[in-house]
Design a protein around this motif. Structure first.
Motif, PDB file in Angstrom:
ATOM      1  N   SER A 120     -10.771  -9.253  -2.982  1.00 52.84           N
ATOM      2  CA  SER A 120     -10.977  -7.906  -2.846  1.00 52.84           C
ATOM      3  C   SER A 120     -12.357  -7.445  -2.829  1.00 52.84           C
ATOM      4  O   SER A 120     -13.193  -7.725  -3.718  1.00 52.84           O
ATOM      5  N   SER A 151     -14.759  -2.620  -7.548  1.00 51.01           N
ATOM      6  CA  SER A 151     -14.509  -3.593  -6.577  1.00 51.01           C
ATOM      7  C   SER A 151     -12.974  -3.855  -6.470  1.00 51.01           C
ATOM      8  O   SER A 151     -12.592  -4.310  -5.540  1.00 51.01           O
ATOM      9  N   PHE A 152     -12.134  -3.324  -7.434  1.00 49.21           N
ATOM     10  CA  PHE A 152     -10.849  -3.505  -7.085  1.00 49.21           C
ATOM     11  C   PHE A 152     -10.116  -2.513  -8.093  1.00 49.21           C
ATOM     12  O   PHE A 152     -10.597  -1.873  -8.870  1.00 49.21           O
ATOM     13  N   THR A 156     -22.235  -2.676  -0.606  1.00 50.35           N
ATOM     14  CA  THR A 156     -21.116  -3.659  -0.884  1.00 50.35           C
ATOM     15  C   THR A 156     -21.368  -4.275  -2.396  1.00 50.35           C
ATOM     16  O   THR A 156     -22.341  -4.946  -2.493  1.00 50.35           O
ATOM     17  N   VAL A 205      -9.438   2.478  -4.655  1.00 51.52           N
ATOM     18  CA  VAL A 205     -11.145   2.355  -4.899  1.00 51.52           C
ATOM     19  C   VAL A 205     -11.384   3.621  -5.928  1.00 51.52           C
ATOM     20  O   VAL A 205     -10.784   4.671  -5.474  1.00 51.52           O
ATOM     21  N   THR A 225     -15.219  -4.048  -1.742  1.00 54.02           N
ATOM     22  CA  THR A 225     -15.171  -2.766  -1.191  1.00 54.02           C
ATOM     23  C   THR A 225     -16.453  -2.505  -0.526  1.00 54.02           C
ATOM     24  O   THR A 225     -17.488  -3.256  -1.158  1.00 54.02           O
ATOM     25  N   TYR A 284       0.873  -1.333   0.012  1.00 54.85           N
ATOM     26  CA  TYR A 284      -0.095  -0.024   0.046  1.00 54.85           C
ATOM     27  C   TYR A 284       0.892   1.389   0.073  1.00 54.85           C
ATOM     28  O   TYR A 284       1.872   1.161   0.794  1.00 54.85           O
ATOM     29  N   HIS A 298     -12.071  -0.808   1.982  1.00 56.58           N
ATOM     30  CA  HIS A 298     -11.353  -1.864   1.150  1.00 56.58           C
ATOM     31  C   HIS A 298     -11.010  -2.961   1.884  1.00 56.58           C
ATOM     32  O   HIS A 298     -10.071  -2.896   2.948  1.00 56.58           O
ATOM     33  N   LYS A 299     -11.357  -4.150   1.493  1.00 56.48           N
ATOM     34  CA  LYS A 299     -10.865  -5.410   2.105  1.00 56.48           C
ATOM     35  C   LYS A 299     -10.143  -6.348   1.480  1.00 56.48           C
ATOM     36  O   LYS A 299     -10.627  -6.623   0.355  1.00 56.48           O
ATOM     37  N   SER A 350      -8.402  -1.806 -13.134  1.00 57.66           N
ATOM     38  CA  SER A 350      -9.483  -1.689 -12.121  1.00 57.66           C
ATOM     39  C   SER A 350     -11.039  -2.404 -12.917  1.00 57.66           C
ATOM     40  O   SER A 350     -10.889  -2.598 -13.918  1.00 57.66           O
TER      41      SER A 350
END
Length: 730
Positions: free
Chosen positions: A155, A174-175, A303, A89, A157, A39, A143-144, A281
């Motif tokens: 991924s 979503s990514f 989501t 995102v 969101t 990140y 964002h997970k 993306s």
């Protein structure tokens, strides 16, 4: 997971000007499986996501911070930036300014909405890396990222409205993966390939590989211009046009990034660029592309469907294998009988929409003798024998036709079970056709602009309407239970197009319908736990993750008895699990042994499905089919758990193929090789095996072969023939 925090990697010029000095640093770094997740952030607390293989011998390059090393950069152009933090995102909120730099109509990424959100927290929670962004009004983005199956990241969101008023989204991904490629210090000229998969009716899943230059995505001389190749699918057939799987390959470094969307309806992917790095993306098709907006009320959370990501120091085939592996767990949870990958018979290419009790039972006994386990009655079982109607205009009421089944359909299923098979039947439960009574139930059918949406001869139930759900339960689920069926073939032979009525617009109406589809599939298995579900959508138009994970298998194509079958079936290895890919072998009494082998060997590329003139085959032909079925059962473990390499030595045409192809599928020390020749086949086929010490222990038909080291040679296979070789390591 290993964590490193706050490591400066280089200086760069970012923020609101093109020449401002700013620091890009590593916010954190994790190792998930064999993927390093990095990140990055800047002084404005924007956050981006990079992926690269962990423990890879090739070091990362030190990215340049400006374009000053380029000859044209002089005078007032000095200091122009080379790289920025690309949002992990992408979001566009209705009412915010539109993105500039010539992006309008081509992309909604890089909207000013992204600049509203800043990092407030990053944490590890339940083995998920959770990154939280927030704006001043209380809007939040979650964002997970978590490790899935081997070499795969999931991924997810979410958008949380913590403000005091409703907001409307026009884009929410979503990514998003930036930093491609970290193995080049500048813009990786002539090193990056994009791999996508075109698809159409009876022409599914053909890989298209194009350079960044060919896609016209070279960075402009000054940078910053919003370049994007946005593509996807609009409608209710998620693999119509493109598959929701995309790969980006650094050919110099030998690294491939891949993404696969869960996408039951409209979706989009984007390969974009502003500066040196490529950004990949995707997610729900946005307002421009998919007519989608969604209002999120205060205190509400939205989501979208998840995305699956990978990064591998390896080939496209290896990356694709990882992406489809996410469906393996769901496949293992199907009814116990499915673990055997039983052989299917489907009567479509026998009765062609006019099944009858007499014809089905005549075929059923012979199918059982061949080793078939699932015996499926396809479309037309409800159709009046009056020639003024046919199967495609009369479905929807789902009442068996008495003239076709004088003793009732239960009598047929009982006889099929007496033969040791599981009876199956075709439905298209989401649609009703023009000549059905249900076609007039307009209060409960989907509408566009207030008018019942009619597509060809079809209308669709509103799957958010309790009446429609109850109707399907009564006419489909209860029918299956009472009639003794153990196998359901679910078709979806038209697309709903841009969408259906909803307060937020057509795209959101379609998204809600897609959620209804997933709930419907779940309800079938909940009500009938041992039910085997096959999905088809005019062949392979619904081969995406969220639907695949709710069924046992899919018909990979409507290509029946034509030369392109093995080509399509081989391409599916990159896109769905072979154990879920139903491949038709249509057999005719007039077939020569070579023609039979061509069809039967293609069925080894997935789930073997027999059809055609089964009842009319000669004794010799039946022995040939029985031999193929026995060999197929022997290689079931390889089909279920192997890894595939696709060797393509043919021309581009599906309809008029020339050359040959092979699929080598290996599971530990055993494997199979499926070879097909086409027009102008060579006298000698040579292909490499993974490692040495292999020997052939069996084959579908006799062949001249030779193995030396890791090279297998096959001699004198005539054009349009097929063969299967079983191999083991000595």
């Amino acid at each position: 997971m290993l964590v490193k925090e706050n490591n400066r990697i280089y200086d760069s010029s970012i923020a609101n000007t093109d020449i401002a000095e700013e620091t890009i640093s590593v916010l954190s770094e994790y190792i998930l499986g064999d993927i390093t997740v990095r990140y990055i952030t800047d002084r404005n607390r924007q956050v981006g996501l990079w992926l690269y293989p962990a423990h890879f011998t090739l070091p990362l390059s030190e990215k340049r911070r400006t374009l000053d090393n380029e000859k044209w950069a002089r005078g007032h152009l000095k200091g122009r930036i080379a790289i920025k933090v690309e949002p992990l995102v992408h979001i566009k909120i209705n009412g915010d300014d539109q993105p500039g730099e010539f992006g309008g109509g081509r992309t909604m990424k890089w909207s000013p909405s992204n600049e509203r959100f800043h990092l407030v927290e990053q944490k590890v929670e339940d083995d998920k890396i959770v990154t939280i962004l927030e704006d001043k009004s209380g809007l939040r983005i979650f964002h997970k990222l978590e490790e899935g199956t081997k070499g795969i990241l999931k991924s997810e969101t979410s958008f949380v409205n913590g403000s005091e008023k409703a907001v409307k989204l026009e884009l929410f991904t979503s990514f998003s993966i930036g930093g491609i490629s970290p193995y080049d210090s500048s813009d990786a000229g002539e090193k990056i390939l994009v791999h996508r998969f075109r698809t159409g009716w009876s022409a599914e899943g053909q890989m298209v590989s194009e350079s960044i230059e060919h896609l016209h995505l070279e960075r402009t001389w000054a940078g910053k211009t919003h370049l994007s190749e946005r593509f996807g699918q609009v409608g209710s057939m998620p693999t119509r046009g493109w598959f929701p799987t995309t790969l980006v390959e650094d050919t110099a470094a030998g690294v491939t990034w891949g993404a696969r969307l869960e996408a039951p309806v409209s979706w989009q992917m984007e390969i974009g660029r502003r500066h040196d790095d490529i950004v990949m993306s995707g997610g729900i098709a946005d307002r421009e592309f998919g007519h989608w907006t969604k209002t999120i009320d205060t205190k509400e959370t939205f989501t979208p469907p998840a995305a699956w990501l990978t990064c591998v120091a390896g080939t496209v085939d290896e990356a694709c294998e990882r992406l489809v592996s996410v469906d393996q767990q769901a496949a293992e949870e199907q009814p116990a009988i499915e673990q055997e990958l039983p052989v299917i018979y489907n009567d479509w290419c026998t009765s062609w929409g006019e099944p009858s009790e007499e014809g089905l039972l005549d075929t059923a006994k012979k199918a059982a003798e061949l080793g078939v386990k699932y015996f499926v009655i396809d479309a037309g079982w409800y159709t009046p024998t009056d020639k003024n109607t046919n199967w495609v205009t009369s479905f929807g009421d789902w009442i068996p036709e008495k003239e076709r089944f004088p003793n009732g359909i239960r009598a047929v299923t009982e006889k099929i079970r007496e033969y040791g098979m599981i009876p199956g039947i075709w439905f298209e439960p989401e649609y009703v056709a023009r000549d059905s009574k249900a076609f007039q139930e307009t209060e409960h059918l989907l509408k566009r602009d207030g008018v019942p949406l009619t597509v060809g001869v079809r209308r669709a139930w509103d799957l958010q309407d309790p009446y429609a759900i109850a109707y399907i339960h009564s006419r489909v689920t209860e029918f299956l239970r009472k009639s003794g069926f153990g196998y359901l073939k679910v078709d979806h032979s038209e697309t709903l197009g841009i969408g259906v009525d909803h307060p937020d617009g057509l795209g959101e109406g379609l998204r809600c319908q897609g959620e209804g589809t997933l709930s419907l599939l779940e309800s079938f298995r909940k009500e009938l736990p041992e039910l085997v579900i096959e999905i088809t959508s005019a062949g392979g138009n619904r081969l995406e993750a969220s639907i695949l994970q709710r069924c046992s298998m899919n018909s990979c194509s409507d290509a029946h008895g034509v030369p392109e079958i093995p080509i399509i079936a081989a391409s599916m290895h990159r896109l769905i699990l072979p154990r879920q890919s139903q491949v038709w072998a249509v057999l005719l009494a007039a077939d020569s042994p070579r023609e039979m082998d061509y069809s039967l060997s293609a069925a080894f590329l997935g789930r073997m499905c027999l059809s055609g003139e089964i009842a009319q085959l000669s004794v010799g032909q039946r022995k040939r089919v029985s031999r193929a079925v026995s060999l197929y059962k022997r290689v079931v473990p390889v089909i279920k758990y192997g890894s595939s390499s696709i060797i393509n030595r043919r021309n581009a045409s599906l309809r008029h193929p020339k050359g040959w192809q092979a699929v080598v599928r290996i599971r530990e020390n055993e494997g199979m090789i499926v070879v097909h020749t086409f027009e102008e086949a060579p006298d000698e086929i040579s292909l490499h095996l993974p490692g040495s010490r292999w020997k052939i222990t069996d084959s579908l038909s006799a062949a001249q072969t030779d193995i030396k080291g890791d090279v297998l040679k096959i001699y004198k296979m005539p054009g349009f023939s097929g063969n299967v070789f079983v191999i083991v390591r000595e």
